[in-house]
Design a protein around this motif. Sequence first.
Motif, PDB file in Angstrom:
ATOM      1  N   SER A   1       0.847  -1.192   0.000  1.00  0.00           N
ATOM      2  CA  SER A   1       0.000   0.000   0.000  1.00  0.00           C
ATOM      3  C   SER A   1       0.880   1.238   0.000  1.00  0.00           C
ATOM      4  CB  SER A   1      -0.895   0.003   1.246  1.00  0.00           C
ATOM      5  OG  SER A   1      -1.512   1.247   1.411  1.00  0.00           O
ATOM      6  N   SER A   2       0.580   2.219  -0.825  1.00  0.00           N
ATOM      7  CA  SER A   2       1.384   3.449  -0.876  1.00  0.00           C
ATOM      8  C   SER A   2       0.592   4.671  -0.466  1.00  0.00           C
ATOM      9  CB  SER A   2       1.941   3.656  -2.289  1.00  0.00           C
ATOM     10  OG  SER A   2       0.875   3.863  -3.197  1.00  0.00           O
ATOM     11  N   THR A   3      -0.662   4.510  -0.112  1.00  0.00           N
ATOM     12  CA  THR A   3      -1.509   5.676   0.109  1.00  0.00           C
ATOM     13  C   THR A   3      -2.032   5.759   1.540  1.00  0.00           C
ATOM     14  OG1 THR A   3      -3.472   4.462  -0.619  1.00  0.00           O
ATOM     15  CG2 THR A   3      -2.249   5.679  -2.290  1.00  0.00           C
ATOM     16  N   GLU A   4      -1.645   4.824   2.400  1.00  0.00           N
ATOM     17  CA  GLU A   4      -2.256   4.811   3.722  1.00  0.00           C
ATOM     18  C   GLU A   4      -1.760   5.955   4.611  1.00  0.00           C
ATOM     19  OE1 GLU A   4       0.856   4.011   6.261  1.00  0.00           O
ATOM     20  OE2 GLU A   4      -0.955   3.063   7.005  1.00  0.00           O
ATOM     21  N   HIS A   5      -0.630   6.594   4.308  1.00  0.00           N
ATOM     22  CA  HIS A   5      -0.177   7.773   5.036  1.00  0.00           C
ATOM     23  C   HIS A   5       0.296   8.803   4.011  1.00  0.00           C
ATOM     24  CE1 HIS A   5       2.041  10.448   7.692  1.00  0.00           C
ATOM     25  NE2 HIS A   5       1.449   9.862   8.706  1.00  0.00           N
ATOM     26  N   PRO A   6      -0.197  10.047   4.093  1.00  0.00           N
ATOM     27  CA  PRO A   6       0.143  11.041   3.061  1.00  0.00           C
ATOM     28  C   PRO A   6       1.646  11.233   2.876  1.00  0.00           C
ATOM     29  CG  PRO A   6      -1.639  11.837   4.446  1.00  0.00           C
ATOM     30  CD  PRO A   6      -1.150  10.575   5.084  1.00  0.00           C
ATOM     31  N   ALA A   7       2.413  11.188   3.974  1.00  0.00           N
ATOM     32  CA  ALA A   7       3.851  11.411   3.849  1.00  0.00           C
ATOM     33  C   ALA A   7       4.523  10.258   3.114  1.00  0.00           C
ATOM     34  CB  ALA A   7       4.477  11.591   5.229  1.00  0.00           C
ATOM     35  N   THR A   8       4.056   9.030   3.345  1.00  0.00           N
ATOM     36  CA  THR A   8       4.612   7.890   2.620  1.00  0.00           C
ATOM     37  C   THR A   8       4.342   8.038   1.131  1.00  0.00           C
ATOM     38  OG1 THR A   8       4.157   6.500   4.554  1.00  0.00           O
ATOM     39  CG2 THR A   8       4.694   5.369   2.512  1.00  0.00           C
ATOM     40  N   LYS A   9       3.120   8.428   0.792  1.00  0.00           N
ATOM     41  CA  LYS A   9       2.777   8.626  -0.620  1.00  0.00           C
ATOM     42  C   LYS A   9       3.632   9.742  -1.232  1.00  0.00           C
ATOM     43  CE  LYS A   9      -1.056   9.411  -3.806  1.00  0.00           C
ATOM     44  NZ  LYS A   9      -0.294  10.389  -4.626  1.00  0.00           N
ATOM     45  N   ALA A  10       3.861  10.809  -0.468  1.00  0.00           N
ATOM     46  CA  ALA A  10       4.671  11.914  -0.981  1.00  0.00           C
ATOM     47  C   ALA A  10       6.108  11.462  -1.236  1.00  0.00           C
ATOM     48  CB  ALA A  10       4.648  13.080   0.002  1.00  0.00           C
ATOM     49  N   LEU A  11       6.634  10.612  -0.351  1.00  0.00           N
ATOM     50  CA  LEU A  11       7.976  10.081  -0.559  1.00  0.00           C
ATOM     51  C   LEU A  11       8.031   9.260  -1.841  1.00  0.00           C
ATOM     52  CD1 LEU A  11      10.891   9.375   0.257  1.00  0.00           C
ATOM     53  CD2 LEU A  11       9.941   7.508   1.652  1.00  0.00           C
ATOM     54  N   LEU A  12       7.048   8.383  -2.051  1.00  0.00           N
ATOM     55  CA  LEU A  12       7.019   7.564  -3.251  1.00  0.00           C
ATOM     56  C   LEU A  12       6.909   8.428  -4.510  1.00  0.00           C
ATOM     57  CD1 LEU A  12       4.706   4.779  -1.858  1.00  0.00           C
ATOM     58  CD2 LEU A  12       7.128   4.537  -2.380  1.00  0.00           C
ATOM     59  N   ASP A  13       6.148   9.510  -4.423  1.00  0.00           N
ATOM     60  CA  ASP A  13       6.042  10.419  -5.559  1.00  0.00           C
ATOM     61  C   ASP A  13       7.391  11.073  -5.867  1.00  0.00           C
ATOM     62  OD1 ASP A  13       3.369   9.846  -5.818  1.00  0.00           O
ATOM     63  OD2 ASP A  13       2.680  11.637  -4.752  1.00  0.00           O
ATOM     64  N   ARG A  14       8.101  11.486  -4.806  1.00  0.00           N
ATOM     65  CA  ARG A  14       9.407  12.114  -5.008  1.00  0.00           C
ATOM     66  C   ARG A  14      10.407  11.128  -5.595  1.00  0.00           C
ATOM     67  NH1 ARG A  14      10.309  17.124  -2.223  1.00  0.00           N
ATOM     68  NH2 ARG A  14      12.544  16.671  -2.087  1.00  0.00           N
TER      69      ARG A  14
ATOM     70  N   GLY B   1      15.588   2.641  -4.422  1.00  0.00           N
ATOM     71  CA  GLY B   1      14.894   2.317  -3.190  1.00  0.00           C
ATOM     72  C   GLY B   1      15.304   3.252  -2.077  1.00  0.00           C
ATOM     73  N   VAL B   2      14.510   3.255  -1.016  1.00  0.00           N
ATOM     74  CA  VAL B   2      14.790   4.057   0.179  1.00  0.00           C
ATOM     75  C   VAL B   2      14.640   3.152   1.391  1.00  0.00           C
ATOM     76  CG1 VAL B   2      14.049   6.014   1.603  1.00  0.00           C
ATOM     77  CG2 VAL B   2      13.970   6.195  -0.896  1.00  0.00           C
ATOM     78  N   ALA B   3      15.556   3.274   2.342  1.00  0.00           N
ATOM     79  CA  ALA B   3      15.481   2.520   3.594  1.00  0.00           C
ATOM     80  C   ALA B   3      15.603   3.498   4.756  1.00  0.00           C
ATOM     81  CB  ALA B   3      16.582   1.466   3.668  1.00  0.00           C
ATOM     82  N   ILE B   4      14.589   3.514   5.605  1.00  0.00           N
ATOM     83  CA  ILE B   4      14.549   4.428   6.747  1.00  0.00           C
ATOM     84  C   ILE B   4      14.523   3.610   8.029  1.00  0.00           C
ATOM     85  CG2 ILE B   4      13.263   6.275   7.884  1.00  0.00           C
ATOM     86  CD1 ILE B   4      14.416   7.093   5.175  1.00  0.00           C
ATOM     87  N   ALA B   5      15.416   3.936   8.956  1.00  0.00           N
ATOM     88  CA  ALA B   5      15.467   3.279  10.262  1.00  0.00           C
ATOM     89  C   ALA B   5      14.589   4.026  11.258  1.00  0.00           C
ATOM     90  CB  ALA B   5      16.908   3.227  10.752  1.00  0.00           C
TER      91      ALA B   5
ATOM     92  N   PHE C   1       9.623   0.788  -6.193  1.00  0.00           N
ATOM     93  CA  PHE C   1       8.739   1.176  -7.293  1.00  0.00           C
ATOM     94  C   PHE C   1       7.327   0.627  -7.145  1.00  0.00           C
ATOM     95  CE2 PHE C   1      10.563  -2.812  -8.825  1.00  0.00           C
ATOM     96  CZ  PHE C   1       9.486  -3.458  -9.404  1.00  0.00           C
ATOM     97  N   ARG C   2       7.107  -0.358  -6.263  1.00  0.00           N
ATOM     98  CA  ARG C   2       5.757  -0.862  -6.022  1.00  0.00           C
ATOM     99  C   ARG C   2       5.052  -0.167  -4.856  1.00  0.00           C
ATOM    100  NH1 ARG C   2       7.979  -6.470  -6.365  1.00  0.00           N
ATOM    101  NH2 ARG C   2       7.762  -7.135  -8.536  1.00  0.00           N
ATOM    102  N   GLY C   3       5.818   0.379  -3.939  1.00  0.00           N
ATOM    103  CA  GLY C   3       5.200   0.975  -2.764  1.00  0.00           C
ATOM    104  C   GLY C   3       6.129   0.897  -1.567  1.00  0.00           C
ATOM    105  N   ALA C   4       5.589   0.599  -0.401  1.00  0.00           N
ATOM    106  CA  ALA C   4       6.381   0.577   0.826  1.00  0.00           C
ATOM    107  C   ALA C   4       6.044  -0.656   1.647  1.00  0.00           C
ATOM    108  CB  ALA C   4       6.132   1.844   1.649  1.00  0.00           C
ATOM    109  N   ALA C   5       7.005  -1.117   2.440  1.00  0.00           N
ATOM    110  CA  ALA C   5       6.833  -2.277   3.316  1.00  0.00           C
ATOM    111  C   ALA C   5       7.778  -2.126   4.497  1.00  0.00           C
ATOM    112  CB  ALA C   5       7.101  -3.575   2.557  1.00  0.00           C
ATOM    113  N   LEU C   6       7.525  -2.913   5.532  1.00  0.00           N
ATOM    114  CA  LEU C   6       8.269  -2.797   6.786  1.00  0.00           C
ATOM    115  C   LEU C   6       8.985  -4.087   7.131  1.00  0.00           C
ATOM    116  CD1 LEU C   6       5.385  -1.033   8.691  1.00  0.00           C
ATOM    117  CD2 LEU C   6       7.567   0.053   8.164  1.00  0.00           C
ATOM    118  N   VAL C   7      10.164  -3.956   7.730  1.00  0.00           N
ATOM    119  CA  VAL C   7      10.901  -5.076   8.327  1.00  0.00           C
ATOM    120  C   VAL C   7      10.981  -4.796   9.820  1.00  0.00           C
ATOM    121  CG1 VAL C   7      13.094  -6.319   8.435  1.00  0.00           C
ATOM    122  CG2 VAL C   7      12.265  -5.430   6.239  1.00  0.00           C
ATOM    123  N   MET C   8      10.467  -5.749  10.627  1.00  0.00           N
ATOM    124  CA  MET C   8      10.391  -5.518  12.062  1.00  0.00           C
ATOM    125  C   MET C   8      10.793  -6.761  12.840  1.00  0.00           C
ATOM    126  SD  MET C   8       9.352  -2.579  13.154  1.00  0.00           S
ATOM    127  CE  MET C   8       9.618  -1.331  11.896  1.00  0.00           C
TER     128      MET C   8
END
Length: 368
Positions: free
Chosen positions: A3-16, A24-28, A54-61
């Motif tokens: 999912s790429s739209t569940e948080h506006p900031a996540t969607k904005a990052l994907l757009d950028r 890819g982007v990896a945020i700790a 390029f598909r969206g965002a996911a988490l490693v926890m």
Amino acid sequence: MASSTEHPATKALLDRMQHSRVEGVAIAPGDDFRYLIGFSPTPDERPCYLLAGFRGAALVMPSLNARQVADHTSLPLFSYADADGPAVALEGAAEAAGVPSTCSRLAVGDSMRADALLVLLAKWPAMRPESASRLVGGLRARKSEAELGRLQATADLADQAMTEAFSACRPGATERDIADAASLAFREGSAEEVCHTIVASGPNSAYPHHHTSVRRLAPGDPVTIDIGCRVEGYCSDITRMAILGDASREYEQVHAVVEDAVQAAMARVRPGVACAAIDAAARTAIERAGYGEYFTHRTGHGIGLSVHEGPYVTGTNRELLEPGMVFSIEPGIYLPGRFGVRLEEIVVVTPTGGRRLSRLTRDVFSAR
């Protein structure tokens, strides 16, 4: 698909990302993570990532954080047990987010631990890490109306705490006594965290980042008080001066020069002006008064979820101000072995100029 739209900031990052060359982007865990999904787990030695591709965002926890994080987001989450390590979870998250197996350009968050970065390098051996600050920092720099409201609330509480710190300034009190008074005001208010309480008296005030000590205040001492807290995730930062008794003529002169520098910098704040021009305005005022060598740091820093974030007000930063940016203006003069003076305002860039968040005067507080 992630999912790429569940948080506006996540969607904005994907757009950028679509307009960048990264794969890819990896945020700790940390303030960037919190900004992007609205929550951040407690950072430790276990690798945790928000991956974007390029598909969206996911988490490693790690398993101990997975349920709590899942309560705050609907992004695909891949967890791992301590005994197993993150490799399989990282593989699943990379596939879900669309970070290619041949990734060579991965943007990583500035606060990522070296051991977490090494895990990514093992996964993508050809990867050349680069800073994600130009992607995420660009989003965070311009505050929404809701963010500005939180920053005003935390600034208001900092004003209250500063007033309590002033009240604690008296002969025989220690620097820690004054810091404790500010901390108590923060805790009794709405602060969820006391970020810093720097109190520097007498010759200690010549150290810009003095470590608050048990030095006792004496008549004639200048006292630098630099404090801040966090309210609803957003930080405050304010510096004011107090003096025990009457100020010397030299102190009054130095204080007046620093005040002139604050006013000169604030007068330059408007959209389209470079950060370097704000720094130059403050620095020029101090240099003209003959104290240039004693102004030893940048003029300011951005503030928001972090006490220090972009934009940075330095002599080399050509970034242009935009409405919604928030940063400090905090020139200082530090005379080694004698005393220092620093005054700090948090300023919001408006469509026509700038406005400060604090409602306190910058006059020196005379403690009796």
